[in-house]
Scaffold this motif. Sequence first.
Motif: not given
Length: 199
Positions: A46-47, A62-64, A69-72, A124-125
């Motif tokens: 979890p985040t 979430f700011h960054y 999925i953007d973290v991955l 994850h593509r």
Amino acid sequence: MDSPLQSAKAWSRSRRSKEPADGDARTRILDAAEELFAGGGYDATPTARIAEVAGVPKGLVFHYFPRKIDVLISLVDERTVVTEEDVEAVPGDAAGTLSRLARRLPLRASPAMRRILFREADTHRSVRDRLGRLNAEIIRRARFALELALPGSRGDAARLEAAAATFAAVLLYQESICLLTGHHIDPDAVAELIAHALG
């Protein structure tokens, strides 16, 4: 005696100097995500846990990274890099050339990042695409090295391509195989086999 406004400004300056820089917080978030995704997987992390391990508020994650999925995606894009290094080839010495390529493996990724690549590629593509690009680049380098080491074999492109793909597979996948089975593949021995097959 300082005015209340001057005191507030001084307090704010001292507080800012003790807080980590934004870039440092982003790095800590990615470090935490790398550790957690490698250990338990992306879906099981979890985040809030990423924020906890990074030592930052969840809102800063979430700011960054507006979505998890953007973290991955950022991890895969930023922490799996094929470096630009010259291929050291000795004409007539395909095995030695491939061995040197193996020792200077152009893929820069921690063992944790390699686990993430192979674990998350199925679901994850963006990870699968990145793994495909890394594999293609290592094949390209291995083929180029073989062309330099075996100058007369350029007409036999299919054999060189197969040899390069085989060697790239050993370089890219050997760590995962070792983690799964405990069996270590010696890239020098594979280089000898490939050179012998091409000879």
